[in-house]
Design an enzyme around this catalytic site. Structure first.
Site, PDB file in Angstrom:
ATOM      1  N   GLU A  73       0.813  -1.221   0.000  1.00 44.87           N
ATOM      2  CA  GLU A  73       0.000   0.000   0.000  1.00 44.87           C
ATOM      3  C   GLU A  73       0.845   1.270   0.000  1.00 44.87           C
ATOM      4  O   GLU A  73       0.362   2.340   0.382  1.00 44.87           O
ATOM      5  CB  GLU A  73      -0.951  -0.003   1.200  1.00 44.87           C
ATOM      6  CG  GLU A  73      -1.936  -1.152   1.238  1.00 44.87           C
ATOM      7  CD  GLU A  73      -2.961  -1.157   0.102  1.00 44.87           C
ATOM      8  OE1 GLU A  73      -2.801  -0.408  -0.873  1.00 44.87           O
ATOM      9  OE2 GLU A  73      -3.931  -1.930   0.212  1.00 44.87           O
ATOM     10  N   HIS A  92      -2.711   2.384   8.519  1.00 48.27           N
ATOM     11  CA  HIS A  92      -3.755   1.622   7.813  1.00 48.27           C
ATOM     12  C   HIS A  92      -3.954   0.300   8.547  1.00 48.27           C
ATOM     13  O   HIS A  92      -2.979  -0.379   8.898  1.00 48.27           O
ATOM     14  CB  HIS A  92      -3.334   1.349   6.373  1.00 48.27           C
ATOM     15  CG  HIS A  92      -4.200   0.333   5.681  1.00 48.27           C
ATOM     16  ND1 HIS A  92      -5.567   0.486   5.557  1.00 48.27           N
ATOM     17  CD2 HIS A  92      -3.909  -0.865   5.110  1.00 48.27           C
ATOM     18  CE1 HIS A  92      -6.061  -0.564   4.925  1.00 48.27           C
ATOM     19  NE2 HIS A  92      -5.085  -1.411   4.647  1.00 48.27           N
ATOM     20  N   HIS A  94      -7.199  -3.047   9.454  1.00 44.99           N
ATOM     21  CA  HIS A  94      -8.485  -3.663   9.101  1.00 44.99           C
ATOM     22  C   HIS A  94      -9.286  -3.922  10.387  1.00 44.99           C
ATOM     23  O   HIS A  94      -9.585  -5.062  10.716  1.00 44.99           O
ATOM     24  CB  HIS A  94      -8.257  -4.995   8.365  1.00 44.99           C
ATOM     25  CG  HIS A  94      -7.519  -4.898   7.074  1.00 44.99           C
ATOM     26  ND1 HIS A  94      -7.208  -5.992   6.293  1.00 44.99           N
ATOM     27  CD2 HIS A  94      -7.006  -3.826   6.411  1.00 44.99           C
ATOM     28  CE1 HIS A  94      -6.558  -5.612   5.213  1.00 44.99           C
ATOM     29  NE2 HIS A  94      -6.410  -4.306   5.262  1.00 44.99           N
ATOM     30  N   TYR A 113     -20.355  13.193  19.066  1.00 42.88           N
ATOM     31  CA  TYR A 113     -19.551  14.414  18.829  1.00 42.88           C
ATOM     32  C   TYR A 113     -18.094  14.110  18.498  1.00 42.88           C
ATOM     33  O   TYR A 113     -17.409  14.904  17.849  1.00 42.88           O
ATOM     34  CB  TYR A 113     -19.671  15.369  20.036  1.00 42.88           C
ATOM     35  CG  TYR A 113     -18.831  15.013  21.239  1.00 42.88           C
ATOM     36  CD1 TYR A 113     -17.507  15.422  21.326  1.00 42.88           C
ATOM     37  CD2 TYR A 113     -19.353  14.270  22.296  1.00 42.88           C
ATOM     38  CE1 TYR A 113     -16.730  15.104  22.425  1.00 42.88           C
ATOM     39  CE2 TYR A 113     -18.594  13.948  23.386  1.00 42.88           C
ATOM     40  CZ  TYR A 113     -17.266  14.365  23.451  1.00 42.88           C
ATOM     41  OH  TYR A 113     -16.494  14.038  24.525  1.00 42.88           O
ATOM     42  N   HIS A 155     -12.537  -3.218   2.691  1.00 40.98           N
ATOM     43  CA  HIS A 155     -11.097  -3.284   2.976  1.00 40.98           C
ATOM     44  C   HIS A 155     -10.770  -2.938   4.429  1.00 40.98           C
ATOM     45  O   HIS A 155     -10.439  -3.818   5.201  1.00 40.98           O
ATOM     46  CB  HIS A 155     -10.378  -2.354   1.978  1.00 40.98           C
ATOM     47  CG  HIS A 155      -8.888  -2.446   2.006  1.00 40.98           C
ATOM     48  ND1 HIS A 155      -8.099  -2.111   0.937  1.00 40.98           N
ATOM     49  CD2 HIS A 155      -8.025  -2.810   2.981  1.00 40.98           C
ATOM     50  CE1 HIS A 155      -6.826  -2.290   1.233  1.00 40.98           C
ATOM     51  NE2 HIS A 155      -6.773  -2.710   2.477  1.00 40.98           N
ATOM     52  N   TYR A 208      -8.602  21.813  23.614  1.00 40.04           N
ATOM     53  CA  TYR A 208      -8.798  20.754  24.598  1.00 40.04           C
ATOM     54  C   TYR A 208      -7.841  19.612  24.306  1.00 40.04           C
ATOM     55  O   TYR A 208      -7.079  19.649  23.334  1.00 40.04           O
ATOM     56  CB  TYR A 208     -10.284  20.292  24.508  1.00 40.04           C
ATOM     57  CG  TYR A 208     -10.670  19.181  25.441  1.00 40.04           C
ATOM     58  CD1 TYR A 208     -10.624  19.368  26.827  1.00 40.04           C
ATOM     59  CD2 TYR A 208     -11.053  17.939  24.942  1.00 40.04           C
ATOM     60  CE1 TYR A 208     -10.974  18.327  27.670  1.00 40.04           C
ATOM     61  CE2 TYR A 208     -11.402  16.905  25.793  1.00 40.04           C
ATOM     62  CZ  TYR A 208     -11.357  17.103  27.159  1.00 40.04           C
ATOM     63  OH  TYR A 208     -11.685  16.087  27.992  1.00 40.04           O
TER      64      TYR A 208
HETATM   65  P1  13P Z   1       1.254  -5.225   3.297  1.00 43.49           P
HETATM   66  O1  13P Z   1       1.670  -6.439   4.107  1.00 43.49           O
HETATM   67  O2  13P Z   1       1.860  -5.271   1.918  1.00 43.49           O
HETATM   68  O3  13P Z   1       1.550  -3.954   4.035  1.00 43.49           O
HETATM   69  O4  13P Z   1      -0.290  -5.297   2.977  1.00 43.49           O
HETATM   70  C1  13P Z   1      -1.311  -5.460   3.883  1.00 43.49           C
HETATM   71  C2  13P Z   1      -2.556  -4.729   3.459  1.00 43.49           C
HETATM   72  O5  13P Z   1      -3.208  -4.113   4.264  1.00 43.49           O
HETATM   73  C3  13P Z   1      -3.021  -4.667   2.099  1.00 43.49           C
HETATM   74  O6  13P Z   1      -4.127  -3.793   2.063  1.00 43.49           O
END
Ligand code: 13P
Length: 213
Positions: A73, A92, A94, A113, A155, A208
């Site tokens: 990514e 990033h 999941h 909020y 995703h 804050y």
């Molecule tokens: P990587 O191991 O290449 O970082 O990929 C994991 C991932 O989240 C693909 O969307």
């Protein structure tokens, strides 16, 4: 912070992400701005065995040591850091509740909020595109306009921030909001806060502990 400490801080954040339950296995990736480029996690590498020298130093043109393999990514990490001078770190993951909403193509509306922490009155859901593609990166950059977080359809989610600590804090917060929204949906149609109220909260937050800066 020295180069090695910065690399270690990325590994520590990856381990924390899994310990907190906001990510599983190696499905997440993290980058931080570094000089004219970025430092990013290597692809498909268990965080437990990841070493600082495996963190990839990449230029904003995508160049890197050919012996290293950056996260699949890297395009959205690079493009977000390129498009957003205010952003110093990209996370990033999941997380289950964010991903459940993203599977349904749902954004997080102003049900609480704390939605204001992500910079606006919604946390958008970027349209689906295959992982690792320029198309996904373009969708992500667009969904993040004026925001620090977004969901990615089918995703997961992305959070950003002026520091890795703040991007990590926001990742936990956005997953909490997704859980709260999911729970409230079980009870009926959640009433929403107005755009004006979210803007008021956003301004209030600047002075804050939840300040973005
Ligand atoms: P990587 O191991 O290449 O970082 O990929 C994991 C991932 O989240 C693909 O969307």
């Amino acid at each position: 912070m020295k180069d090695r400490d910065k690399r270690q801080s990325i590994i520590d954040a990856c381990l924390r992400m899994n310990a907190l339950g906001i990510n599983q296995g190696t499905s997440g990736n993290i980058s931080i701005r570094y000089g004219d480029g970025l430092l990013i996690t290597p692809t498909s590498t268990p965080y437990e065995t990841m070493r600082p020298e495996q963190i990839v130093h990449m230029g904003l043109d995508g160049s890197h040591d050919p012996a290293q393999r950056p996260s699949s990514e890297w395009r959205f990490h690079r493009d977000i850091l390129k498009a957003r001078p205010d952003v110093k770190a990209v996370v990033h993951a999941h997380p289950t509740y964010c991903t459940a909403l993203a599977i349904m193509g749902m954004e997080i509306p102003p049900v609480h909020y704390m939605v204001a922490c992500a910079g606006g009155d919604t946390i958008r859901c970027a349209p689906y595109a295959t992982f690792g593609t320029q198309e996904l990166s373009d969708h992500a950059v667009r969904a993040l306009e004026g925001r620090l977080a977004c969901l990615l359809a089918h995703h997961g989610m992305i959070t950003t921030g002026p520091s890795l600590a703040k991007a990590m804090w926001l990742a936990v917060e956005v997953e909490t909001l997704a859980r709260q929204y999911h729970a409230s949906l079980q009870l009926g149609k959640p009433p929403l806060l107005s755009k004006e109220e979210i803007e008021k909260v956003r301004v209030h937050m600047a002075g804050y502990g939840h300040a973005e800066g």
